[in-house]
Design a protein around this motif. Structure first.
Motif, PDB file in Angstrom:
ATOM      1  N   TYR A   1       0.845  -1.193   0.000  1.00 26.56           N
ATOM      2  CA  TYR A   1       0.000   0.000   0.000  1.00 26.56           C
ATOM      3  C   TYR A   1       0.879   1.242   0.000  1.00 26.56           C
ATOM      4  N   GLU A   2       0.585   2.180  -0.903  1.00 24.71           N
ATOM      5  CA  GLU A   2       1.369   3.407  -1.012  1.00 24.71           C
ATOM      6  C   GLU A   2       0.449   4.607  -0.814  1.00 24.71           C
TER       7      GLU A   2
ATOM      8  N   ARG B   1       1.127   7.676  -1.150  1.00 22.94           N
ATOM      9  CA  ARG B   1       1.337   8.698  -2.174  1.00 22.94           C
ATOM     10  C   ARG B   1       0.523   8.446  -3.446  1.00 22.94           C
TER      11      ARG B   1
END
Length: 252
Positions: A164-165, A167
């Motif tokens: 999971y990012e 950004r």
């Protein structure tokens, strides 16, 4: 609740708020869910809050543990869709702290639990839908003081989607944070969810956010105060500090 108080004392906490879930399954006049014609049954089984029983248990805790400051509270699910019902329930209960949260979003004619959507569409689309509805919650309801678990579906993020990012969803996060800050409300640092990053808390500062709260979202007594030491280090790194009143929110 008694065991939760004992755990709070063991963790060295000065107090705690029991923000039990306040959900609804039938709508009344003034609830947007009715005008949007959504099926409100987002889970097969819903446990409705026994307000009288809750307040009686709270009073028992206050008598047994006078050294703790014990706040009453509720966590209202999808408050923007249940305006009339939520307002009436909160007024009747007279609680100290009100959290707003989003567990389900409109999809295919009904309120659909966020984790179910991972079976219907790509994971990134789930998060964008969720954060868009979260913005609707913040802009559409002024009944709550604290926004709980900012990115709730992240708890169920599928492994197949990769790491999971935050950004990847920066624009959506920032839109929610700007709206929350503009209303002078509080962002919860939830320690049951994967902890938000220092970067996300900086987005909160940049949006004009001035305060955070800590929520263990415990559900089980042993989780009261879990990971708070890590959460404290995180918010301090971004500039938030405890006030003179140790029961207050942490502020810049």
């Amino acid at each position: 609740m008694v065991r939760s108080c004992e755990q709070a004392l063991a963790e060295g906490l000065p107090g705690l708020a029991f923000t039990d879930h306040l959900d609804f399954t039938t709508w009344t006049h003034g609830d947007r869910i009715g005008t949007e014609n959504l099926d409100p049954h987002r889970y097969s089984r819903m446990h409705l809050l026994d307000v009288a029983g809750y307040l009686a248990a709270l009073d028992e805790c206050r008598q047994r543990y006078p050294e703790l400051r014990i706040l009453s509270g509720v966590e209202i699910g999808e408050a923007h869709l249940w305006t009339a019902s939520a307002t009436a329930a909160v007024a009747a209960a007279g609680v100290d702290r009100i959290l707003g949260s989003l567990h389900a979003i409109p999809y295919d004619g009904r309120l659909t639990a966020a984790d179910e959507l991972f079976q219907q569409m790509p994971a990134a689309d789930v998060m964008r839908r969720y954060l868009a509805e979260l913005l609707r919650l913040v802009e559409g309801s002024d009944i709550f003081q604290v926004l709980a678990h900012l990115d709730f579906p992240r708890r169920m993020w599928p492994r197949a989607a990769g790491p999971y990012e935050e950004r990847a969803f920066e624009a959506e996060y920032r839109a929610v944070l700007r709206a929350l800050a503009a209303s002078d409300r509080i962002l919860e640092v939830n320690t049951k969810s994967p902890l938000v990053s220092a970067g996300l808390l900086r987005w909160w500062r940049e949006a004009g956010g001035r305060a955070v709260s800590f929520g263990s979202d415990a559900h089980q007594p042993w989780r009261v105060g879990d990971k708070f030491k890590v959460a404290v280090d995180l918010v301090e790194a971004v500039g938030f500090r405890a006030g003179r009143d140790r029961f207050d929110f942490w502020r810049l």
